[in-house]
Design a protein around this motif. Structure first.
Motif, PDB file in Angstrom:
ATOM      1  N   GLY A   1       0.797  -1.215   0.000  1.00 51.83           N
ATOM      2  CA  GLY A   1       0.000   0.000   0.000  1.00 51.83           C
ATOM      3  C   GLY A   1       0.831   1.267   0.000  1.00 51.83           C
ATOM      4  O   GLY A   1       0.305   2.363  -0.281  1.00 51.83           O
ATOM      5  N   LEU A   2       2.126   1.128   0.294  1.00 49.07           N
ATOM      6  CA  LEU A   2       3.017   2.290   0.280  1.00 49.07           C
ATOM      7  C   LEU A   2       3.485   2.660  -1.127  1.00 49.07           C
ATOM      8  O   LEU A   2       4.098   3.717  -1.314  1.00 49.07           O
ATOM      9  CB  LEU A   2       4.248   2.026   1.158  1.00 49.07           C
ATOM     10  N   VAL A   3       3.231   1.785  -2.100  1.00 47.55           N
ATOM     11  CA  VAL A   3       3.791   1.991  -3.439  1.00 47.55           C
ATOM     12  C   VAL A   3       3.385   3.322  -4.074  1.00 47.55           C
ATOM     13  O   VAL A   3       4.247   4.039  -4.610  1.00 47.55           O
ATOM     14  CB  VAL A   3       3.456   0.807  -4.369  1.00 47.55           C
ATOM     15  N   PRO A   4       2.107   3.726  -4.059  1.00 52.61           N
ATOM     16  CA  PRO A   4       1.771   5.010  -4.697  1.00 52.61           C
ATOM     17  C   PRO A   4       2.557   6.186  -4.118  1.00 52.61           C
ATOM     18  O   PRO A   4       3.033   7.052  -4.864  1.00 52.61           O
ATOM     19  CB  PRO A   4       0.272   5.149  -4.435  1.00 52.61           C
ATOM     20  N   GLY A   5       2.708   6.228  -2.805  1.00 51.94           N
ATOM     21  CA  GLY A   5       3.498   7.290  -2.200  1.00 51.94           C
ATOM     22  C   GLY A   5       4.964   7.165  -2.525  1.00 51.94           C
ATOM     23  O   GLY A   5       5.661   8.171  -2.701  1.00 51.94           O
ATOM     24  N   ALA A   6       5.451   5.927  -2.615  1.00 58.58           N
ATOM     25  CA  ALA A   6       6.857   5.704  -2.958  1.00 58.58           C
ATOM     26  C   ALA A   6       7.163   6.208  -4.367  1.00 58.58           C
ATOM     27  O   ALA A   6       8.265   6.694  -4.633  1.00 58.58           O
ATOM     28  CB  ALA A   6       7.202   4.221  -2.844  1.00 58.58           C
ATOM     29  N   VAL A   7       6.193   6.092  -5.274  1.00 59.30           N
ATOM     30  CA  VAL A   7       6.381   6.615  -6.628  1.00 59.30           C
ATOM     31  C   VAL A   7       6.665   8.112  -6.571  1.00 59.30           C
ATOM     32  O   VAL A   7       7.578   8.617  -7.232  1.00 59.30           O
ATOM     33  CB  VAL A   7       5.141   6.320  -7.497  1.00 59.30           C
ATOM     34  N   GLU A   8       5.904   8.838  -5.769  1.00 59.02           N
ATOM     35  CA  GLU A   8       6.135  10.281  -5.659  1.00 59.02           C
ATOM     36  C   GLU A   8       7.492  10.578  -5.033  1.00 59.02           C
ATOM     37  O   GLU A   8       8.180  11.523  -5.445  1.00 59.02           O
ATOM     38  CB  GLU A   8       5.016  10.939  -4.838  1.00 59.02           C
ATOM     39  N   GLU A   9       7.896   9.777  -4.081  1.00 59.99           N
ATOM     40  CA  GLU A   9       9.186  10.014  -3.427  1.00 59.99           C
ATOM     41  C   GLU A   9      10.349   9.747  -4.373  1.00 59.99           C
ATOM     42  O   GLU A   9      11.336  10.486  -4.375  1.00 59.99           O
ATOM     43  CB  GLU A   9       9.293   9.130  -2.178  1.00 59.99           C
ATOM     44  N   ILE A  10      10.258   8.718  -5.210  1.00 61.88           N
ATOM     45  CA  ILE A  10      11.375   8.474  -6.128  1.00 61.88           C
ATOM     46  C   ILE A  10      11.347   9.427  -7.318  1.00 61.88           C
ATOM     47  O   ILE A  10      12.343   9.559  -8.027  1.00 61.88           O
ATOM     48  CB  ILE A  10      11.429   7.001  -6.605  1.00 61.88           C
ATOM     49  N   LEU A  11      10.235  10.115  -7.515  1.00 61.47           N
ATOM     50  CA  LEU A  11      10.216  11.202  -8.494  1.00 61.47           C
ATOM     51  C   LEU A  11      10.865  12.461  -7.904  1.00 61.47           C
ATOM     52  O   LEU A  11      11.439  13.267  -8.624  1.00 61.47           O
ATOM     53  CB  LEU A  11       8.781  11.512  -8.912  1.00 61.47           C
ATOM     54  N   ARG A  12      10.774  12.614  -6.599  1.00 60.54           N
ATOM     55  CA  ARG A  12      11.378  13.756  -5.921  1.00 60.54           C
ATOM     56  C   ARG A  12      12.875  13.596  -5.705  1.00 60.54           C
ATOM     57  O   ARG A  12      13.651  14.553  -5.825  1.00 60.54           O
ATOM     58  CB  ARG A  12      10.720  13.954  -4.540  1.00 60.54           C
ATOM     59  N   ALA A  13      13.316  12.380  -5.389  1.00 57.11           N
ATOM     60  CA  ALA A  13      14.645  12.173  -4.826  1.00 57.11           C
ATOM     61  C   ALA A  13      15.840  12.427  -5.746  1.00 57.11           C
ATOM     62  O   ALA A  13      16.857  12.954  -5.290  1.00 57.11           O
ATOM     63  CB  ALA A  13      14.735  10.745  -4.256  1.00 57.11           C
ATOM     64  N   PRO A  14      15.806  12.073  -7.041  1.00 58.28           N
ATOM     65  CA  PRO A  14      17.019  12.221  -7.858  1.00 58.28           C
ATOM     66  C   PRO A  14      17.446  13.674  -8.051  1.00 58.28           C
ATOM     67  O   PRO A  14      16.627  14.582  -8.097  1.00 58.28           O
ATOM     68  CB  PRO A  14      16.620  11.593  -9.199  1.00 58.28           C
ATOM     69  N   ARG A  15      18.765  13.864  -8.174  1.00 59.76           N
ATOM     70  CA  ARG A  15      19.331  15.174  -8.508  1.00 59.76           C
ATOM     71  C   ARG A  15      20.268  14.982  -9.683  1.00 59.76           C
ATOM     72  O   ARG A  15      21.123  14.103  -9.669  1.00 59.76           O
ATOM     73  CB  ARG A  15      20.098  15.761  -7.325  1.00 59.76           C
ATOM     74  N   LYS A  16      20.109  15.821 -10.715  1.00 57.21           N
ATOM     75  CA  LYS A  16      20.919  15.657 -11.923  1.00 57.21           C
ATOM     76  C   LYS A  16      22.197  16.467 -11.899  1.00 57.21           C
ATOM     77  O   LYS A  16      23.134  16.160 -12.616  1.00 57.21           O
ATOM     78  CB  LYS A  16      20.105  16.024 -13.161  1.00 57.21           C
ATOM     79  N   GLY A  17      22.223  17.540 -11.114  1.00 54.27           N
ATOM     80  CA  GLY A  17      23.488  18.242 -11.001  1.00 54.27           C
ATOM     81  C   GLY A  17      23.515  19.679 -11.446  1.00 54.27           C
ATOM     82  O   GLY A  17      24.571  20.251 -11.668  1.00 54.27           O
ATOM     83  N   GLY A  18      22.342  20.324 -11.589  1.00 54.90           N
ATOM     84  CA  GLY A  18      22.343  21.756 -11.760  1.00 54.90           C
ATOM     85  C   GLY A  18      22.089  22.306 -13.148  1.00 54.90           C
ATOM     86  O   GLY A  18      22.071  23.522 -13.326  1.00 54.90           O
TER      87      GLY A  18
ATOM     88  N   ASN B   1       5.065  12.283   2.440  1.00 58.19           N
ATOM     89  CA  ASN B   1       4.112  12.860   1.484  1.00 58.19           C
ATOM     90  C   ASN B   1       4.900  13.777   0.561  1.00 58.19           C
ATOM     91  O   ASN B   1       5.154  14.938   0.888  1.00 58.19           O
ATOM     92  CB  ASN B   1       3.013  13.634   2.202  1.00 58.19           C
ATOM     93  N   ALA B   2       5.294  13.252  -0.591  1.00 53.63           N
ATOM     94  CA  ALA B   2       6.126  14.010  -1.533  1.00 53.63           C
ATOM     95  C   ALA B   2       5.334  14.511  -2.731  1.00 53.63           C
ATOM     96  O   ALA B   2       5.913  14.879  -3.749  1.00 53.63           O
ATOM     97  CB  ALA B   2       7.286  13.133  -2.004  1.00 53.63           C
ATOM     98  N   SER B   3       4.015  14.544  -2.622  1.00 51.57           N
ATOM     99  CA  SER B   3       3.177  14.845  -3.776  1.00 51.57           C
ATOM    100  C   SER B   3       3.379  16.260  -4.313  1.00 51.57           C
ATOM    101  O   SER B   3       2.998  16.547  -5.455  1.00 51.57           O
ATOM    102  CB  SER B   3       1.698  14.646  -3.425  1.00 51.57           C
ATOM    103  N   ALA B   4       3.979  17.142  -3.529  1.00 49.46           N
ATOM    104  CA  ALA B   4       4.203  18.517  -3.990  1.00 49.46           C
ATOM    105  C   ALA B   4       5.507  18.673  -4.766  1.00 49.46           C
ATOM    106  O   ALA B   4       5.894  19.796  -5.098  1.00 49.46           O
ATOM    107  CB  ALA B   4       4.203  19.469  -2.789  1.00 49.46           C
ATOM    108  N   HIS B   5       6.181  17.568  -5.066  1.00 53.95           N
ATOM    109  CA  HIS B   5       7.434  17.659  -5.815  1.00 53.95           C
ATOM    110  C   HIS B   5       7.195  18.277  -7.185  1.00 53.95           C
ATOM    111  O   HIS B   5       6.066  18.319  -7.695  1.00 53.95           O
ATOM    112  CB  HIS B   5       8.078  16.277  -5.958  1.00 53.95           C
ATOM    113  N   LEU B   6       8.290  18.728  -7.796  1.00 54.55           N
ATOM    114  CA  LEU B   6       8.203  19.404  -9.090  1.00 54.55           C
ATOM    115  C   LEU B   6       8.747  18.544 -10.230  1.00 54.55           C
ATOM    116  O   LEU B   6       9.102  19.057 -11.290  1.00 54.55           O
ATOM    117  CB  LEU B   6       8.973  20.730  -9.028  1.00 54.55           C
ATOM    118  N   GLY B   7       8.791  17.243 -10.017  1.00 50.38           N
ATOM    119  CA  GLY B   7       9.371  16.351 -11.010  1.00 50.38           C
ATOM    120  C   GLY B   7       8.700  16.419 -12.372  1.00 50.38           C
ATOM    121  O   GLY B   7       9.332  16.150 -13.400  1.00 50.38           O
TER     122      GLY B   7
END
Length: 389
Positions: A258-275, A324-330
C-alpha cells in the motif's frame, strides 16, 4: 569566479558539492552553461515552482541567434518556437495531446503495463545473475508502452532509441541535429502509413485531426516518442537505485504494498541531476529574490535542487517511502505541467509492485558509489544497474 556547468558529482546518488554550496547561499545564482554562456540558475523550491508557471518566461527568444544556450542539444540547448505566437502554439499542442493522457485512458492501460513489467522481470529471473535492471527492465518497458500508445513498431526500437540518444546529446550539436532530423523523417513515414491504414493509436488520431498536416503530426508524435520513453527510463533506473541504496525502504514496500503510490512520488522527488536545470528565457525584465533578470536572459530552473530544498521537504537527502512528496516538481508545475505524468506514474507503480512482489530479496550487486550516470545526454540516467536477489 562564476560557477561553470556541469558540476562534478560524486557518483550516481550524490549531489555536486559546488551545487550544495550554491543552494546554501540562496535561491538564485549567476552561472555559465556548459557552452560558456551566462545564465541564472534557480534552486529554491518556491522560486522554481513560481517560475515554471510564470508568463514572463518562455522557451522562445526574441533574437534566437543571439540567445544564450544551455548546451549543444538541438532539442533543448537553445530557444524553441516563435516568440510572438509561443503561448498560442503551446495551448494548441496541449489541446491536441491532452485527450490521449486522461486518467481514464491511463487506468485502462495499467493492466497492460503491469503485464509487460511482469514479463520483463520474469525474463530477468530466468537469466544470469547479476542482472542489469537498466537493460532488462528500465529501458524496454517504457519503449514498449510508448510504442503501443503511439502506434510505433516495437521492432524499430533500436533505431529510434539511437536517434533519441543522439538528439539529446548536449556535447555535439551536429550529432544532435542529425538525430533529431532522423526522428522527424521517421515520424513523417509513420504518419504517411497511418493516413493509408489508420488504427486506434495516437499517431493515427493526430493524422486524422482537421488542420493537422504531416509535419505537425510527425513533430508531435516524435516529441512524445522521445519524452515518453527516455525520461521514464531514467526515472525507473534512478528510482529503483534510491530504494536499493537504502534497502530498508525497499523492504518497507515488500512488507506493505500500500506504500507503493506514495513511494512513486518520493522516487520522483529524490534524484538530482546536477544543476543544468529546465531552460527558460525571460520575456521581460523582472526581479527575483533580489536579483534583476533582464529580458532575453537564460534562466535554468533546477527542479532537482528545488525538490531538495529543506524549506519544502524535511531532511530532503533521505529517501522515505512514507513521506508525502506529492508537492514535488518532477513533472513541472502549472501551464507546462507534463502531459505524460499519468503514464509515467502508471509505469513506475507497475515496476515497484512487480519487483517487490516477485523479487523481495532484490539488492544491488555492486556498491551504489560504483554506479555512474550519463553526462553527454539531456536526460542523464544510469549507464547500468547491476542487481541480484
Amino acid at each position: 569566479m562564476i560557477p561553470q556547468l556541469p558540476f562534478d558529482r560524486p557518483g550516481a546518488l550524490g549531489a555536486p558539492p559546488e551545487l550544495e554550496r550554491l543552494c546554501a547561499q540562496g535561491p538564485v545564482h549567476r552561472v555559465r552553461t556548459r557552452v560558456g554562456h551566462d545564465a541564472w540558475l534557480v534552486t529554491g523550491y518556491e522560486e522554481v515552482r513560481a517560475l515554471l508557471d510564470d508568463d514572463r518566461l518562455g522557451r522562445a527568444h526574441r533574437d534566437p541567434a543571439r540567445a544564450a544556450r544551455s548546451g549543444e542539444s538541438a532539442l533543448f540547448g537553445g530557444p524553441m518556437g516563435d516568440f510572438d505566437t509561443e503561448k498560442a502554439d503551446h495551448a494548441r499542442m496541449r489541446s491536441l495531446l491532452r485527450p490521449h493522457f486522461t486518467p481514464k485512458r491511463m487506468r485502462l492501460l495499467a493492466t497492460r503495463v503491469e503485464r509487460l513489467a511482469a514479463d520483463l522481470v520474469e525474463a530477468m529471473e530466468q537469466g544470469p545473475r547479476p542482472a542489469d535492471l537498466h537493460e532488462g527492465l528500465a529501458v524496454p518497458l517504457p519503449i514498449q508502452v510508448i510504442c503501443d500508445l503511439l502506434g510505433v513498431p516495437y521492432a524499430d526500437r533500436e533505431r529510434f532509441r539511437e536517434w533519441s540518444l543522439a538528439a539529446g546529446d548536449v556535447t555535439d550539436r551536429a550529432r544532435s541535429e542529425q538525430g533529431l532530423g532522423a526522428l522527424f523523417d521517421y515520424g513523417l513515414s509513420l504518419v504517411a502509413a497511418k493516413r493509408r491504414a489508420p488504427a486506434d493509436d495516437v499517431l493515427s488520431h493526430l493524422a486524422a485531426e482537421p488542420g493537422v498536416d504531416d509535419a505537425e503530426a510527425a513533430g508531435l508524435g516524435m516529441a512524445l516518442l522521445f519524452a515518453g520513453h527516455e525520461t521514464t527510463v531514467v526515472q525507473i533506473g534512478l528510482g529503483v537505485l534510491h530504494l536499493l541504496a537504502d534497502r530498508d525502504q525497499y523492504r518497507a514496500l515488500v512488507a506493505d504494498p500500500g506504500l507503493v503510490p506514495g513511494a512513486v512520488e518520493e522516487i520522483l522527488r529524490a534524484p538530482r541531476k546536477g544543476g543544468d536545470g529546465v531552460p527558460r528565457y525571460a520575456r521581460v525584465d523582472f526581479e527575483l529574490a533580489g536579483v534583476t533578470i533582464a529580458a532575453g536572459d537564460l534562466v535554468l530552473c533546477d527542479i532537482g535542487s528545488a525538490n531538495h530544498d529543506p524549506d519544502a521537504f524535511a531532511d530532503p537527502g533521505r529517501v522515505d517511502v512514507t513521506r508525502n512528496a506529492s508537492a514535488h516538481l518532477g513533472f513541472g508545475h502549472g501551464a507546462r505541467y507534463c502531459l505524460g505524468a499519468p503514464l509515467a506514474r502508471v509505469e513506475l507503480r507497475a515496476v515497484l509492485e512487480v519487483l517487490t512482489r516477485r523479487l523481495p530479496g532484490l539488492r544491488l550487486a555492486v556498491a551504489a558509489d560504483e554506479l555512474s550516470t550519463r553526462r553527454d545526454v539531456l536526460t542523464g540516467g544510469l549507464t547500468a544497474l547491476p542487481v541480484t536477489w
